[in-house]
Design a protein around this motif. Sequence first.
Motif, PDB file in Angstrom:
ATOM      1  N   ALA A  73       0.832  -1.203   0.000  1.00  0.00           N
ATOM      2  CA  ALA A  73       0.000   0.000   0.000  1.00  0.00           C
ATOM      3  C   ALA A  73       0.868   1.256   0.000  1.00  0.00           C
ATOM      4  N   ALA A  74       1.946   1.236   0.794  1.00  0.00           N
ATOM      5  CA  ALA A  74       2.852   2.384   0.810  1.00  0.00           C
ATOM      6  C   ALA A  74       3.517   2.569  -0.549  1.00  0.00           C
ATOM      7  N   SER A  75       3.863   1.468  -1.215  1.00  0.00           N
ATOM      8  CA  SER A  75       4.463   1.556  -2.551  1.00  0.00           C
ATOM      9  C   SER A  75       3.498   2.197  -3.537  1.00  0.00           C
ATOM     10  N   ALA A  76       2.219   1.869  -3.407  1.00  0.00           N
ATOM     11  CA  ALA A  76       1.214   2.442  -4.305  1.00  0.00           C
ATOM     12  C   ALA A  76       1.133   3.957  -4.171  1.00  0.00           C
ATOM     13  N   CYS A  77       1.550   4.471  -3.020  1.00  0.00           N
ATOM     14  CA  CYS A  77       1.482   5.924  -2.774  1.00  0.00           C
ATOM     15  C   CYS A  77       2.830   6.613  -2.956  1.00  0.00           C
ATOM     16  N   ALA A  78       3.838   5.896  -3.434  1.00  0.00           N
ATOM     17  CA  ALA A  78       5.184   6.466  -3.563  1.00  0.00           C
ATOM     18  C   ALA A  78       5.176   7.699  -4.462  1.00  0.00           C
ATOM     19  N   PRO A  79       5.742   8.824  -4.001  1.00  0.00           N
ATOM     20  CA  PRO A  79       5.704  10.058  -4.795  1.00  0.00           C
ATOM     21  C   PRO A  79       6.752  10.119  -5.902  1.00  0.00           C
TER      22      PRO A  79
ATOM     23  N   GLY B 189      -2.200  -1.372  -5.143  1.00  0.00           N
ATOM     24  CA  GLY B 189      -3.209  -1.268  -4.086  1.00  0.00           C
ATOM     25  C   GLY B 189      -4.061  -2.524  -3.968  1.00  0.00           C
TER      26      GLY B 189
ATOM     27  N   TRP C  61      11.551   6.789  -3.892  1.00  0.00           N
ATOM     28  CA  TRP C  61      10.720   6.283  -2.805  1.00  0.00           C
ATOM     29  C   TRP C  61      10.174   4.901  -3.148  1.00  0.00           C
ATOM     30  N   LEU C  62       9.745   4.717  -4.389  1.00  0.00           N
ATOM     31  CA  LEU C  62       9.203   3.422  -4.791  1.00  0.00           C
ATOM     32  C   LEU C  62      10.252   2.328  -4.660  1.00  0.00           C
TER      33      LEU C  62
ATOM     34  N   ARG D 153      -0.500   2.241  -9.798  1.00  0.00           N
ATOM     35  CA  ARG D 153      -0.773   2.396  -8.366  1.00  0.00           C
ATOM     36  C   ARG D 153      -1.991   1.576  -7.939  1.00  0.00           C
ATOM     37  N   TRP D 154      -2.977   1.493  -8.799  1.00  0.00           N
ATOM     38  CA  TRP D 154      -4.172   0.717  -8.481  1.00  0.00           C
ATOM     39  C   TRP D 154      -3.843  -0.772  -8.417  1.00  0.00           C
TER      40      TRP D 154
END
Length: 410
Positions: free
Chosen positions: A103-109, A181, A113-114, A177-178
């Motif tokens: 989930a955190a990876s899906a939100c990586a800016p 998720g 970060w990813l 990202r989806w």
Amino acid sequence: MTDSSTSSRTTSAPTSAAPSAGPALRALLFGNFVIGAGVMVVPGTLNDISASLDVSIPQTGLLITVGGVLIGLGAPLAAGLVAGWDRRRLLALSLLWYGVFMAASACAPSYGWLLVLRALAMMPPGIFTPQAAASVGLLVPPSQRGRAITTIFLGWSLASVLGMPLSAWIGGVMGWRWAFGLVALLALVGAAWVWRVLPDGMRPPAISRQGWAQTLRSPALMGVVAVTLFYSFSQMTLFAYFAPYHQQMMGMGAAALALLLLWFGVFGLAGNLLLSRHIDRLGPARAVTMTLVGIALTLALWPLSRAFGAPSFWLHALIALPWALCGFACNSAQQARLVQLAPALASATIALNSSAIYAGQALGAALGASLIAQGLLAHLHLYGLGLVLIGLGVSLWAGRRASTVPGAAR
């Protein structure tokens, strides 16, 4: 399985089939499905990640390499660190960790970060997959271990049927990202399922220092592990770059790629089901030989898809069929082979085998990225073919040394 069916500190396999083992095996199968879907979500969404974060295809492939390296190094280390853990808690917590960091990876800016978050997310596969396989011996009698192990590894085949094609389609339509998720959500479901159905007190005997020494000094056991390294290295050299390969060499869009991956996955599941049904009759070593030959056949015929003018989707799918049938089945056969060779060393050998899987994936992704950077995208299959043939040779050699394994099942 109720508490009365197991002791609070189970250390040996049951002597007869446990009628309540089914729910636990299904939960472990689902857990492997989630693990497989998360591992393969990057190859499925490679094109979209590259475009979305404005990085090159080889640089995006580093996401596979870094994760593979961490898992490859971490699987045998984790086998020692978690030896005394209750497997219900260990397996549930590993899926929970997986869900949180996916989930955190899906939100990586950003790509940086990813890369970090993806590396952290890839720690649980080095724990869940080998420890789930090692726990099978506490759920079923020895005569059913081969089938039980191949059954829980059907999760990886299901991930290829549903996970990778779905992630490719989601990546092409909604964005990568989806897809990440969705894997996160499934991991949380898996954690709850494992927690609910696995019995308390499942603690396989810890591998002693002597046991690790026996494993590492056994030419046959380490030869089998080397086979896994080579076939995983071989497959991932091309498979990690399916999306860019088929876009650039075959002219496929997201829908056609998803259809091809679905085809690949359906027959991957079929191959694993066939193997699960017949492995105890064939024997794991013979099954490994058959699957390696199938992979090699596809890689040898791979260029024919573009040899007659315009690329043909269905000719390509037909050529991919032996690989699809054998790719995931080979992994299951290898796990069963190691357990059959030395049941008492299963925790160590399966951890090393899982390490070899991910190390091979890391090497394959790195080699593929290097070849693509040199303009050799069209030739990835040749390198894969050479590697799988080396694996076949090592497998045959290890088979001849099987009688030298300490405490081997005869």
